[in-house]
Design a protein around this motif. Structure first.
Motif, mmCIF file in Angstrom:
data_model
loop_
_atom_site.group_PDB
_atom_site.id
_atom_site.type_symbol
_atom_site.label_atom_id
_atom_site.label_comp_id
_atom_site.label_asym_id
_atom_site.label_seq_id
_atom_site.Cartn_x
_atom_site.Cartn_y
_atom_site.Cartn_z
ATOM 1 N N ASN A 17 1.324 -0.862 -0.196
ATOM 2 C CA ASN A 17 0.203 0.042 -0.143
ATOM 3 C C ASN A 17 0.700 1.497 0.103
ATOM 4 O O ASN A 17 1.357 1.287 1.174
ATOM 5 N N VAL A 19 1.056 4.945 0.805
ATOM 6 C CA VAL A 19 0.105 5.566 1.920
ATOM 7 C C VAL A 19 0.177 7.406 0.778
ATOM 8 O O VAL A 19 -0.328 7.609 0.966
ATOM 9 N N LYS A 21 2.808 9.995 -1.522
ATOM 10 C CA LYS A 21 3.991 9.663 -2.562
ATOM 11 C C LYS A 21 3.993 10.768 -3.077
ATOM 12 O O LYS A 21 4.155 11.711 -3.927
ATOM 13 N N SER A 41 -7.378 9.073 2.997
ATOM 14 C CA SER A 41 -5.765 9.563 1.965
ATOM 15 C C SER A 41 -4.244 9.880 2.264
ATOM 16 O O SER A 41 -3.511 10.533 1.805
ATOM 17 N N ASP A 213 -4.886 14.289 -1.608
ATOM 18 C CA ASP A 213 -5.859 13.133 -1.907
ATOM 19 C C ASP A 213 -5.142 12.185 -2.576
ATOM 20 O O ASP A 213 -4.032 12.254 -2.674
ATOM 21 N N ASP A 214 -5.399 10.772 -2.189
ATOM 22 C CA ASP A 214 -4.886 9.346 -2.518
ATOM 23 C C ASP A 214 -3.141 9.394 -2.391
ATOM 24 O O ASP A 214 -1.869 9.807 -2.937
ATOM 25 N N GLY A 215 -2.888 9.955 -1.417
ATOM 26 C CA GLY A 215 -1.296 10.296 -0.936
ATOM 27 C C GLY A 215 -0.469 11.609 -1.029
ATOM 28 O O GLY A 215 0.822 11.404 -1.154
ATOM 29 N N GLN A 216 -1.490 11.865 -1.808
ATOM 30 C CA GLN A 216 -0.639 13.568 -2.611
ATOM 31 C C GLN A 216 -1.095 14.759 -2.414
ATOM 32 O O GLN A 216 -2.749 14.803 -1.559
ATOM 33 N N ARG A 234 -11.378 17.286 -7.687
ATOM 34 C CA ARG A 234 -11.530 16.298 -6.567
ATOM 35 C C ARG A 234 -11.688 17.355 -5.195
ATOM 36 O O ARG A 234 -12.082 16.943 -4.625
#
Ligand code: ADP
Ligand code: MG
Length: 243
Positions: A17, A19, A21, A41, A213-216, A234
């Motif tokens: 995973n 998490v 990035k 996130s 959002d989504d690790g960024q 988003r």
């Protein structure tokens, strides 16, 4: 301006995973940064890497000129300088309010009992709970416990404070008192990184808002830019859901 925190290409994996990035972030001294974003996130993981509750997979985290991401850095010293306040307080429930606050300064800063006690009185006054000095933690409301948790973190004289959804577990009528204490800290010049869904607080107190959002970090800007002129779809979608 003085650079307090410099995060460069930070990655964190839990197994497969991915998490965090390639997160990059600079925080200046006295700056208040608010992080918003959907559940899962990576907001908590990001805060936890900042005081080495989690070890980064790669990247660098420089706090006051010291790279805390490298394994040979003194993790205990990092934690003494970086205070953290959690959603669920994490107080020692079998101890009194004062004992919770006095413990770390006596153990780590070698304060004697009287010095630690004087400090605890001063801090409890700051968070509006002077009369709770000897009270058992369990007798306090959630909002009061969270203010004790803030006082406990401040007892180590941190120069950076991290807050992970400090009001999310509180009954609505308790939220204001906690936010008020945080606002006061910000006004006194504390450098703060705050994960919160309290948009009023963000608008009033934040110098900068980050959308995770989504690790960024998908978008960042002033509260006005983020809340009134969001660019990324988003972020627009997220704000539509929560506002
Ligand atoms: P947020 O705080 O934004 O809700 P988190 O940082 O808690 O997000 O979680 C981000 C992702 O990391 C999630 O997929 C979560 O399941 C995973 N995660 C967080 N902590 C751990 C852990 N200790 N072990 C394994 N996976 C974790
Ligand atoms: Mg979280």
């Amino acid at each position: 301006m003085t650079l307090k925190v410099q995060v460069t290409n930070l990655n964190k994996n839990f197994g497969t995973n991915h998490v965090l990035k390639n997160v990059n972030l600079d925080v200046q001294a006295n700056e208040v940064v608010v992080i918003i974003g959907p559940s899962g996130s990576g907001k908590s993981t990001f805060l936890r890497t900042l005081n080495r509750l989690e070890e980064p997979t790669s990247g660098s985290i420089i706090i006051d000129g010291v790279d805390i991401a490298t394994s040979n850095s003194n993790i205990n010293q990092v934690r003494e300088n970086v205070g953290m306040v959690f959603q669920h307080f994490n107080l020692f429930n079998n101890l009194s309010v004062a004992q919770n606050i006095m413990l770390a300064p006596q153990e780590l800063k070698k304060l004697n009992a009287q010095e630690a006690s004087e400090e605890a009185h001063r801090l409890l006054k700051t968070v509006g709970l002077e009369e709770k000095f000897d009270a058992p933690v369990q007798s306090l409301s959630g909002g009061q416990q969270q203010r004790v948790a803030i006082a406990r973190a401040l007892a180590m004289h941190p120069d950076l404070m991290l807050f992970d959804e400090p009001t999310s577990a509180l009954d609505p009528e308790m939220v204001g008192d906690v936010l008020q204490v945080m606002k006061k800290l910000a006004q006194q010049g504390m450098t703060m990184v705050v994960v919160t869904h309290e948009m009023g607080f963000a608008k009033e107190v934040a110098d900068r808002v980050l959308f995770f959002d989504d690790g960024q970090i998908l978008e960042e800007g002033t509260p006005t830019q983020i809340f009134n002129h969001p660019q990324n779809p988003r972020l627009q979608e997220f704000l539509n859901k929560i506002l």
